[in-house]
Design a protein around this motif. Structure first.
Motif, mmCIF file in Angstrom:
data_model
loop_
_atom_site.group_PDB
_atom_site.id
_atom_site.type_symbol
_atom_site.label_atom_id
_atom_site.label_comp_id
_atom_site.label_asym_id
_atom_site.label_seq_id
_atom_site.Cartn_x
_atom_site.Cartn_y
_atom_site.Cartn_z
ATOM 1 N N LEU A 109 0.830 -1.203 0.000
ATOM 2 C CA LEU A 109 0.000 0.000 0.000
ATOM 3 C C LEU A 109 0.862 1.250 0.000
ATOM 4 O O LEU A 109 0.569 2.235 -0.691
ATOM 5 N N GLY A 110 1.938 1.214 0.782
ATOM 6 C CA GLY A 110 2.865 2.344 0.798
ATOM 7 C C GLY A 110 3.486 2.592 -0.556
ATOM 8 O O GLY A 110 3.644 3.751 -0.978
ATOM 9 N N LYS A 111 3.853 1.530 -1.265
ATOM 10 C CA LYS A 111 4.432 1.670 -2.600
ATOM 11 C C LYS A 111 3.425 2.263 -3.584
ATOM 12 O O LYS A 111 3.795 3.067 -4.457
ATOM 13 N N CYS A 112 2.161 1.872 -3.450
ATOM 14 C CA CYS A 112 1.128 2.430 -4.324
ATOM 15 C C CYS A 112 0.951 3.923 -4.074
ATOM 16 O O CYS A 112 0.799 4.706 -5.019
ATOM 17 N N LEU A 113 0.994 4.319 -2.827
ATOM 18 C CA LEU A 113 0.880 5.736 -2.492
ATOM 19 C C LEU A 113 2.091 6.516 -2.982
ATOM 20 O O LEU A 113 1.972 7.646 -3.457
ATOM 21 N N GLN A 114 3.253 5.910 -2.880
ATOM 22 C CA GLN A 114 4.485 6.554 -3.345
ATOM 23 C C GLN A 114 4.458 6.754 -4.856
ATOM 24 O O GLN A 114 5.007 7.741 -5.378
ATOM 25 N N ASN A 115 3.786 5.869 -5.563
ATOM 26 C CA ASN A 115 3.743 5.938 -7.014
ATOM 27 C C ASN A 115 2.868 7.083 -7.520
ATOM 28 O O ASN A 115 3.089 7.606 -8.612
ATOM 29 N N SER A 117 1.192 10.646 -5.989
ATOM 30 C CA SER A 117 1.053 11.575 -4.866
ATOM 31 C C SER A 117 -0.382 12.043 -4.666
ATOM 32 O O SER A 117 -0.720 12.574 -3.608
ATOM 33 N N LYS A 118 -1.241 11.855 -5.680
ATOM 34 C CA LYS A 118 -2.631 12.268 -5.542
ATOM 35 C C LYS A 118 -3.440 11.286 -4.700
ATOM 36 O O LYS A 118 -4.519 11.618 -4.220
ATOM 37 N N SER A 119 -2.946 10.068 -4.550
ATOM 38 C CA SER A 119 -3.646 9.066 -3.739
ATOM 39 C C SER A 119 -3.406 9.355 -2.264
ATOM 40 O O SER A 119 -2.253 9.474 -1.829
ATOM 41 N N LYS A 120 -4.493 9.464 -1.504
ATOM 42 C CA LYS A 120 -4.395 9.813 -0.092
ATOM 43 C C LYS A 120 -4.952 8.752 0.843
ATOM 44 O O LYS A 120 -4.609 8.728 2.014
ATOM 45 N N ASP A 121 -5.821 7.883 0.335
ATOM 46 C CA ASP A 121 -6.416 6.882 1.212
ATOM 47 C C ASP A 121 -6.618 5.575 0.451
ATOM 48 O O ASP A 121 -6.245 5.444 -0.716
ATOM 49 N N TYR A 122 -7.223 4.600 1.129
ATOM 50 C CA TYR A 122 -7.391 3.272 0.562
ATOM 51 C C TYR A 122 -8.249 3.318 -0.699
ATOM 52 O O TYR A 122 -7.969 2.641 -1.694
ATOM 53 N N GLY A 126 -7.588 2.144 -4.777
ATOM 54 C CA GLY A 126 -8.500 1.352 -5.604
ATOM 55 C C GLY A 126 -8.821 2.052 -6.912
ATOM 56 O O GLY A 126 -8.867 1.425 -7.974
ATOM 57 N N GLN A 127 -9.018 3.373 -6.844
ATOM 58 C CA GLN A 127 -9.269 4.168 -8.051
ATOM 59 C C GLN A 127 -8.060 4.143 -8.963
ATOM 60 O O GLN A 127 -8.186 4.004 -10.197
ATOM 61 N N GLN A 128 -6.880 4.274 -8.382
ATOM 62 C CA GLN A 128 -5.644 4.285 -9.156
ATOM 63 C C GLN A 128 -5.430 2.962 -9.890
ATOM 64 O O GLN A 128 -4.950 2.932 -11.031
ATOM 65 N N ALA A 129 -5.840 1.866 -9.259
ATOM 66 C CA ALA A 129 -5.603 0.546 -9.848
ATOM 67 C C ALA A 129 -6.678 0.148 -10.858
ATOM 68 O O ALA A 129 -6.361 -0.282 -11.978
ATOM 69 N N PHE A 130 -7.939 0.297 -10.489
ATOM 70 C CA PHE A 130 -9.016 -0.232 -11.326
ATOM 71 C C PHE A 130 -10.089 0.797 -11.659
ATOM 72 O O PHE A 130 -11.190 0.420 -12.074
ATOM 73 N N GLY A 131 -9.777 2.063 -11.471
ATOM 74 C CA GLY A 131 -10.737 3.100 -11.822
ATOM 75 C C GLY A 131 -11.908 3.160 -10.857
ATOM 76 O O GLY A 131 -11.792 2.805 -9.680
ATOM 77 N N THR A 132 -13.059 3.574 -11.368
ATOM 78 C CA THR A 132 -14.244 3.745 -10.531
ATOM 79 C C THR A 132 -14.680 2.434 -9.882
ATOM 80 O O THR A 132 -15.109 2.409 -8.723
ATOM 81 N N LYS A 133 -14.552 1.327 -10.601
ATOM 82 C CA LYS A 133 -14.926 0.023 -10.043
ATOM 83 C C LYS A 133 -14.051 -0.309 -8.834
ATOM 84 O O LYS A 133 -14.545 -0.869 -7.845
ATOM 85 N N GLY A 409 -3.581 -7.202 -5.281
ATOM 86 C CA GLY A 409 -4.176 -6.939 -6.589
ATOM 87 C C GLY A 409 -3.925 -5.513 -7.054
ATOM 88 O O GLY A 409 -3.592 -5.277 -8.224
ATOM 89 N N PHE A 410 -4.074 -4.546 -6.151
ATOM 90 C CA PHE A 410 -3.824 -3.143 -6.499
ATOM 91 C C PHE A 410 -2.383 -2.948 -6.954
ATOM 92 O O PHE A 410 -2.120 -2.320 -7.985
ATOM 93 N N TYR A 411 -1.456 -3.481 -6.168
ATOM 94 C CA TYR A 411 -0.032 -3.300 -6.487
ATOM 95 C C TYR A 411 0.307 -3.945 -7.829
ATOM 96 O O TYR A 411 1.018 -3.353 -8.660
#
Length: 460
Positions: A109-115, A117-122, A126-133, A409-411
């Motif tokens: 999760l930390g790596k996903c946030l590092q990738n 900077s607009k991602s702030k929460d869980y 999820g949005q970053q990985a699979f969009g709205t779904k 899955g997100f990562y």
């Protein structure tokens, strides 16, 4: 879970559970900003999309460890001795393995946030990985976990209140003169109503002491069990079975719920002065919590053997002062969780309301909806008072997804083009294990719930 108090109990919580930090200077939090332990540390501001996030990153390494440990320690610790006794001592490897897997998924999760900077929460991950779904899936699981964790907290509140007052009330089935409720049920209703006004508080920093109290209660429970072993006259001479494989699906849900706190970890990450140390924070925090859980599991199983209760506090000798302390600590823990566990929902609801709406109107809407949900939780807890089965179902159906399946899955999705093969294989294995344990545990705990429910209602 958030504590699992988290905590946990986090909480987290969430399993729920503390998120604390230095207080910001007076006047640094505007009226339209909210702070709470589930939305990181410090003041908040809205970004271009209207989402709230930490305004200042001032959490030290130690603060981050305390916050993460606080999220993890919670309701789950009550059931680890029962889980170990029913799964066998070799199931401790499953408990430790869950701790390692959840620490790893926290790192992801930390790596996903590092990738990004607009991602702030869980939900952002999820949005970053699979969009709205992905966002909808993450949001749904988060609110389901909060809801079911609060049902478990309320069941625990009822069970321990019944034991606390059993000496003065006589039989726990003694009927009251109100709405055909038993006396313990009526006392539980009163306790929940006492906690209800906390849902109307708008500035969650004003109830941050509840989070601290939740952590202290969790640690106090551990200490009282240890005192029972050392000074209580109870001999730790019970043999723990080596392995009872038929119970593994059910207890896996109890184990995974104990480590549920991931919905808050992104907020801890974004609040750190040096987010690059987040992986170290995860390693230290999960090492401490896994050690505490494993120690408590063996301690409780050796002390009480096959008679160990799904809530360790209900197995302790009733005549000991440490037992009374443990019971009251367990009673007070849920009452510290309600407002803090509802915090993510309160913030989301606040953001959905029109900006033109008056602050008092928003408070009324949020408080009314929160009160209705808490009363629904109370009814469910009184109708389905099967602590271990509800907790196991929550862990198997929801927590395993939030803690293991979705982070992996997100990562994998976000870093698909650059992920190395060994890491890809590891993530796929963890997802497969999570799916298998989740499915088997959900079926097992659901059957147990239905069986107990039918048995209870078939009695004359």
């Amino acid at each position: 879970m958030w504590s699992k108090s988290n905590t946990k109990e986090s909480s987290s919580p969430f399993h729920l559970n503390q998120v604390t930090n230095e207080e910001p200077p007076d006047g640094s939090i505007e009226e339209n900003k909210m702070k709470n332990d589930l939305e990181s540390l410090g003041a908040f501001e809205k970004d271009d999309d209207g989402r709230m996030h930490a305004e200042r990153n001032n959490s030290s390494f130690l603060h981050a460890v305390i916050n993460m440990v606080g999220m993890l320690i919670g309701l789950g610790q009550l059931s680890t001795p029962y889980a170990l006794e029913n799964g066998g001592w070799t199931s401790s490897f499953l408990l430790i393995g869950m701790g390692i897997s959840c620490a790893y998924s926290s790192h992801l999760l930390g790596k996903c946030l590092q990738n990004n900077s607009k991602s702030k929460d869980y939900k952002d991950i999820g949005q970053q990985a699979f969009g709205t779904k992905g966002r909808i899936l993450a949001t749904t699981l988060i609110y389901m976990e909060i809801f079911m964790a609060l049902v478990s907290y309320t069941i625990s509140l009822h069970d321990n209140l019944a034991t606390v007052f059993s000496s003065s009330l006589g039989s726990n089935d003694q009927s009251s003169h109100f709405a055909h409720l038993t006396t313990p049920q009526l006392i539980t209703v009163i306790a929940v109503l006492v906690a209800l006004p906390s849902l109307w508080l708008r500035n969650f920093s004003s109830i941050s002491f509840l989070s601290t109290a939740g952590i202290l209660m969790s640690l106090l429970i551990f200490v009282t069990v240890a005192c029972t072993a050392i000074f209580g006259g109870v001999r730790a001479n019970h043999d723990i079975p080596a392995l009872q494989i038929h119970n593994i699906p059910a207890i896996s849900g109890l184990y995974i719920f104990s480590f549920a706190g991931h919905i808050v970890f992104p907020n801890i990450y974004t609040a750190m002065k040096d987010p690059s140390k987040f992986t170290k924070v995860s390693i230290v925090s999960f090492s401490l919590v896994t050690t505490l859980y494993t120690t408590l599991a063996f301690m409780g199983a050796k002390l009480f053997g096959p008679q160990v209760n799904p809530q360790i506090t209900l197995s302790m000798p009733p005549n000991l002062i440490v037992t009374k302390i443990a019971l009251w600590a367990t009673v007070l823990t849920p009452m510290t969780k309600y407002a803090l566990e509802f915090a993510p929902f309160a913030i989301q609801l606040e953001q959905m309301l029109p900006n033109s709406m008056k602050s008092r109107t928003k408070m009324f809407i949020r408080g009314t909806i929160g009160s209705i949900l808490l009363l629904i939780i109370l009814v469910l807890a009184l109708c389905v008072p099967y602590f271990e089965h509800v907790l196991s179902l929550t862990g198997s159906l929801i927590s395993v997804g939030i803690c293991i399946i979705l982070p992996c899955g997100f990562y994998t999705k976000i870093f698909w083009r650059e992920i190395r093969r060994p890491l890809l294989i590891l993530n796929m294995i963890l997802i497969a294990i999570g799916v298998i344990l989740g499915a088997l545990g959900t079926v097992s705990s659901s059957k147990s719930l239905v069986r107990n429910f039918e048995r209870a209602h078939s009695k004359p």
